[in-house]
Write a protein that holds these residues in place. Structure first.
Motif, PDB file in Angstrom:
ATOM      1  N   ASP A 137      34.794  51.825  35.696  1.00 11.37           N
ATOM      2  CA  ASP A 137      33.993  53.037  35.510  1.00 11.37           C
ATOM      3  C   ASP A 137      32.887  52.785  34.479  1.00 11.37           C
ATOM      4  OD1 ASP A 137      33.127  55.624  35.579  1.00 11.37           O
ATOM      5  OD2 ASP A 137      34.695  56.391  34.257  1.00 11.37           O
ATOM      6  N   LEU A 138      31.869  52.034  34.861  1.00  6.01           N
ATOM      7  CA  LEU A 138      30.816  51.693  33.895  1.00  6.01           C
ATOM      8  C   LEU A 138      29.438  52.204  34.319  1.00  6.01           C
ATOM      9  CD1 LEU A 138      31.760  47.953  33.118  1.00  6.01           C
ATOM     10  CD2 LEU A 138      32.167  49.954  31.697  1.00  6.01           C
ATOM     11  N   VAL A 139      29.353  52.760  35.526  1.00  3.49           N
ATOM     12  CA  VAL A 139      28.027  53.133  36.046  1.00  3.49           C
ATOM     13  C   VAL A 139      27.850  54.646  36.000  1.00  3.49           C
ATOM     14  CG1 VAL A 139      26.428  52.896  37.982  1.00  3.49           C
ATOM     15  CG2 VAL A 139      28.174  51.152  37.602  1.00  3.49           C
ATOM     16  N   LEU A 163      28.923  46.429  45.160  1.00  5.80           N
ATOM     17  CA  LEU A 163      29.711  45.577  46.054  1.00  5.80           C
ATOM     18  C   LEU A 163      31.175  45.478  45.623  1.00  5.80           C
ATOM     19  CD1 LEU A 163      27.297  42.485  46.283  1.00  5.80           C
ATOM     20  CD2 LEU A 163      27.093  44.682  47.430  1.00  5.80           C
ATOM     21  N   GLY A 164      31.992  44.950  46.544  1.00  8.26           N
ATOM     22  CA  GLY A 164      33.378  44.604  46.238  1.00  8.26           C
ATOM     23  C   GLY A 164      34.221  45.823  45.920  1.00  8.26           C
ATOM     24  N   ASP A 165      35.161  45.644  44.974  1.00  5.65           N
ATOM     25  CA  ASP A 165      36.112  46.715  44.643  1.00  5.65           C
ATOM     26  C   ASP A 165      35.423  47.965  44.097  1.00  5.65           C
ATOM     27  OD1 ASP A 165      38.075  44.960  45.383  1.00  5.65           O
ATOM     28  OD2 ASP A 165      39.063  44.839  43.424  1.00  5.65           O
ATOM     29  N   HIS A 214      36.338  40.836  51.911  1.00  4.44           N
ATOM     30  CA  HIS A 214      35.213  41.750  52.134  1.00  4.44           C
ATOM     31  C   HIS A 214      34.193  41.650  51.009  1.00  4.44           C
ATOM     32  CE1 HIS A 214      38.327  43.449  54.839  1.00  4.44           C
ATOM     33  NE2 HIS A 214      37.280  43.502  55.638  1.00  4.44           N
ATOM     34  N   ALA A 215      34.680  41.437  49.782  1.00  2.00           N
ATOM     35  CA  ALA A 215      33.737  41.300  48.653  1.00  2.00           C
ATOM     36  C   ALA A 215      32.802  40.118  48.895  1.00  2.00           C
ATOM     37  CB  ALA A 215      34.518  41.117  47.348  1.00  2.00           C
ATOM     38  N   GLY A 216      33.350  38.995  49.357  1.00  2.00           N
ATOM     39  CA  GLY A 216      32.531  37.802  49.629  1.00  2.00           C
ATOM     40  C   GLY A 216      31.509  38.065  50.719  1.00  2.00           C
TER      41      GLY A 216
HETATM   42  C1  LIG Z   1      47.159  38.761  42.320  1.00  2.00           C
HETATM   43  C2  LIG Z   1      46.124  39.213  43.345  1.00  2.00           C
HETATM   44  C3  LIG Z   1      46.205  38.722  44.633  1.00  2.00           C
HETATM   45  C4  LIG Z   1      45.237  39.088  45.566  1.00  2.00           C
HETATM   46  N1  LIG Z   1      45.300  38.535  46.808  1.00  2.00           N
HETATM   47  C5  LIG Z   1      44.322  38.775  47.691  1.00  2.00           C
HETATM   48  C6  LIG Z   1      44.317  38.120  48.968  1.00  2.00           C
HETATM   49  O1  LIG Z   1      45.231  37.351  49.295  1.00  2.00           O
HETATM   50  N2  LIG Z   1      43.275  38.351  49.804  1.00  2.00           N
HETATM   51  C7  LIG Z   1      42.240  39.175  49.463  1.00  2.00           C
HETATM   52  O2  LIG Z   1      41.282  39.304  50.259  1.00  2.00           O
HETATM   53  N3  LIG Z   1      42.208  39.846  48.287  1.00  2.00           N
HETATM   54  C8  LIG Z   1      43.227  39.667  47.386  1.00  2.00           C
HETATM   55  N4  LIG Z   1      43.211  40.308  46.173  1.00  2.00           N
HETATM   56  C9  LIG Z   1      42.142  41.300  45.879  1.00  2.00           C
HETATM   57  C10 LIG Z   1      40.852  40.604  45.443  1.00  2.00           C
HETATM   58  O3  LIG Z   1      41.114  39.669  44.430  1.00  2.00           O
HETATM   59  C11 LIG Z   1      39.818  41.628  44.974  1.00  2.00           C
HETATM   60  O4  LIG Z   1      39.623  42.578  45.993  1.00  2.00           O
HETATM   61  C12 LIG Z   1      38.486  40.931  44.655  1.00  2.00           C
HETATM   62  O5  LIG Z   1      38.657  40.110  43.509  1.00  2.00           O
HETATM   63  C13 LIG Z   1      37.367  41.938  44.403  1.00  2.00           C
HETATM   64  O6  LIG Z   1      36.183  41.235  44.175  1.00  2.00           O
HETATM   65  P1  LIG Z   1      35.047  41.835  43.214  1.00  2.00           P
HETATM   66  O7  LIG Z   1      33.926  40.860  43.250  1.00  2.00           O
HETATM   67  O8  LIG Z   1      34.787  43.242  43.537  1.00  2.00           O
HETATM   68  O9  LIG Z   1      35.715  41.859  41.774  1.00  2.00           O
HETATM   69  P2  LIG Z   1      36.308  40.646  40.903  1.00  2.00           P
HETATM   70  O10 LIG Z   1      36.591  39.455  41.748  1.00  2.00           O
HETATM   71  O11 LIG Z   1      37.437  41.226  40.134  1.00  2.00           O
HETATM   72  O12 LIG Z   1      35.111  40.274  39.927  1.00  2.00           O
HETATM   73  C14 LIG Z   1      34.656  41.133  38.913  1.00  2.00           C
HETATM   74  C15 LIG Z   1      33.937  40.262  37.884  1.00  2.00           C
HETATM   75  O13 LIG Z   1      33.307  41.104  36.941  1.00  2.00           O
HETATM   76  C16 LIG Z   1      33.545  40.609  35.638  1.00  2.00           C
HETATM   77  N5  LIG Z   1      33.478  41.733  34.710  1.00  2.00           N
HETATM   78  C17 LIG Z   1      34.301  42.802  34.668  1.00  2.00           C
HETATM   79  N6  LIG Z   1      33.922  43.655  33.714  1.00  2.00           N
HETATM   80  C18 LIG Z   1      32.840  43.109  33.120  1.00  2.00           C
HETATM   81  C19 LIG Z   1      31.976  43.531  32.069  1.00  2.00           C
HETATM   82  N7  LIG Z   1      32.170  44.696  31.420  1.00  2.00           N
HETATM   83  N8  LIG Z   1      30.945  42.730  31.730  1.00  2.00           N
HETATM   84  C20 LIG Z   1      30.732  41.552  32.379  1.00  2.00           C
HETATM   85  N9  LIG Z   1      31.520  41.107  33.382  1.00  2.00           N
HETATM   86  C21 LIG Z   1      32.553  41.879  33.752  1.00  2.00           C
HETATM   87  C22 LIG Z   1      34.934  39.988  35.713  1.00  2.00           C
HETATM   88  O14 LIG Z   1      35.135  39.058  34.677  1.00  2.00           O
HETATM   89  C23 LIG Z   1      34.895  39.362  37.113  1.00  2.00           C
HETATM   90  O15 LIG Z   1      34.391  38.056  37.064  1.00  2.00           O
HETATM   91  C24 LIG Z   1      44.177  39.987  45.212  1.00  2.00           C
HETATM   92  C25 LIG Z   1      44.127  40.504  43.907  1.00  2.00           C
HETATM   93  C26 LIG Z   1      45.078  40.131  42.972  1.00  2.00           C
HETATM   94  C27 LIG Z   1      44.987  40.691  41.566  1.00  2.00           C
END
Ligand SMILES: Cc1cc2nc3c(=O)[nH]c(=O)nc-3n(C[C@H](O)[C@H](O)[C@H](O)COP(=O)(O)OP(=O)(O)OC[C@H]3O[C@@H](n4cnc5c(N)ncnc54)[C@H](O)[C@@H]3O)c2cc1C
Length: 379
Positions: free
Chosen positions: A252-254, A284-286, A304-306
């Motif tokens: 929740d930063l935006v 994007l992503g989560d 999906h994020a990728g």
């Molecule tokens: C244990 C585990 C197993 C999983 N297994 C799977 C799987 O098998 N298959 C699958 O598809 N998905 C899996 N997931 C879900 C998947 O990892 C997430 O959906 C994915 O990482 C989301 O990508 P994202 O780029 O949105 O966020 P993230 O990959 O979480 O990246 C967010 C980035 O933002 C950075 N960040 C955060 N806050 C700040 C800030 N304030 N300032 C600067 N940088 C910041 C973080 O350091 C991080 O690098 C799994 C998750 C977990 C925890």
């Protein structure tokens, strides 16, 4: 075009590494860590201390993207300002927000204070060192582990922990550690179909994991959890470590007057992954709430994020050239859940929307292949 990419997780890093140097673009990636975390393998790090991070700098070579190690404090999309925790303020023409999610403790009393999450490498380290400590000959107190949440993360974690506990039990000649998997819903792994779920459940049973579905976690203290059955009966389970994987919410930063937020605080985006009402901001992503062709939210997964990152990189290049954007069409290629060691279950997509269920060693290979594919795509 001055672009900021916030976060080097699956979405932000896919965006950055899909770019090429372009004189029309100045792109800065802001990430709090100097590494990328393979979040999908954190359970392996938690159980076996496996290396699941990779340095960022080499990955960005040849992309034209600059990077800065800094933590984002907040983002104001009305004033187009990103404030960093060190007090500096960055501005942008185009913004890509990909800061991922945080754990949702659902205000369960004592849970946030007493449970560890599994969201980053520090969490994984804490769990790994706990298991080592719990098997030390002079360890006092409860040794058992309670994991809350029987989704993908919870199931992958308990099976790896069970393997490690089994090894340590044999090696040290100590009584086994109990591992509880507590789930409020009626079943584990709700994303899988019944046959695959039954296979996963059999594996949990073989490991001796105590699966408590239909048990709501009501309260946590430093050394116990209280769970309640659907019939209202309460039970206290003593625990040396409580781990919560039962829910996530968008970071929740935006802030922005016209932002629309949906379930889990995810920011509603249009077909190009731009925040509704803010055409210069991609989410994007989560963090983003993209919809699939049936109008359902796209799952919060690395897969999906990728994909979203790669589509967005293409659209950033198009924006810089003044061309029309390409819409994002989500595609789920398959889903695999690791069940410890060389075991996994899941399915892969076949032509004409058919699904092929795969279990055992072959499913493990498929899961590894998807991780390898990700690694190749960012290298
Ligand atoms: C244990 C585990 C197993 C999983 N297994 C799977 C799987 O098998 N298959 C699958 O598809 N998905 C899996 N997931 C879900 C998947 O990892 C997430 O959906 C994915 O990482 C989301 O990508 P994202 O780029 O949105 O966020 P993230 O990959 O979480 O990246 C967010 C980035 O933002 C950075 N960040 C955060 N806050 C700040 C800030 N304030 N300032 C600067 N940088 C910041 C973080 O350091 C991080 O690098 C799994 C998750 C977990 C925890």
């Amino acid at each position: 075009m001055n672009t900021l990419i916030l976060g080097a997780g699956y979405a932000g890093l896919a965006t950055a590494t899909s770019l090429k140097p372009d004189p029309r673009m100045t792109t800065l990636l802001v990430e709090q860590n100097n590494y990328h975390t393979f979040e999908t393998r954190l359970h392996e790090a938690a159980a076996h201390n496996t290396r699941v991070t990779v340095p960022l700098v080499p990955l960005l070579r040849g992309t034209g993207v600059h990077w800065e190690q800094a933590a984002v404090k907040d983002v104001n999309v009305d004033t187009r300002e990103v404030t960093l925790k060190d007090g500096r303020v960055l501005t942008y023409d185009t913004l890509v927000v990909a800061l991922g999610s945080t754990t949702n403790f659902y205000r369960i009393p004592g849970l946030a204070e007493n449970a560890v999450e599994l969201k980053d490498i520090q969490d994984a380290d804490e769990i790994f060192h706990y298991v080592n400590r719990a098997y030390a000959s002079d360890y006092q107190g409860h040794r058992d582990i309670v994991v809350g949440g029987a989704g993908l993360t919870g199931v992958e974690l308990v099976t790896e922990l069970a393997r490690r506990a089994e090894k340590l039990t044999k090696a040290r000649g100590l009584p086994p550690m109990n591992i509880y998997l507590v789930e409020a819903g009626p079943k584990i792994l709700p994303v899988l179909d019944d046959a695959l779920r039954a296979k996963a459940q059999r594996t949990l049973d073989e490991y001796g994991i105590h699966t408590l579905t239909g048990h709501r976690l009501m309260k946590a203290t430093a050394d116990s959890v209280t769970v309640q059955t659907q019939g209202g009966q309460q039970k206290v389970i003593p625990a040396g470590k409580i781990i919560w994987t039962g829910g996530i919410q968008a970071r929740d930063l935006v802030k922005g007057d016209r932002l629309e937020k949906g379930p889990g605080g995810r920011i509603a985006v249009d077909e190009f992954l731009r925040a509704r009402g803010y055409p210069e901001v991609f989410v994007l992503g989560d963090m983003g709430l993209a919809l699939n062709e049936e109008g359902h939210p796209v799952p919060t997964t690395a897969q999906h994020a990728g994909q979203q990152g790669r589509v967005t990189a293409g659209n950033l290049r198009r924006l810089a050239r003044g061309e029309a954007l390409t819409p994002y069409v989500p595609s789920t290629l398959g889903e695999f859940v690791s069940l410890g060691g060389l075991m996994a279950v899941g399915w892969m997509k076949l032509p004409w929307n058919q699904k092929l269920a795969i279990t055992g060693g072959m499913a493990h290979v498929m899961k590894r292949a998807s991780e390898w594919k990700w690694r190749q795509s960012i290298d």
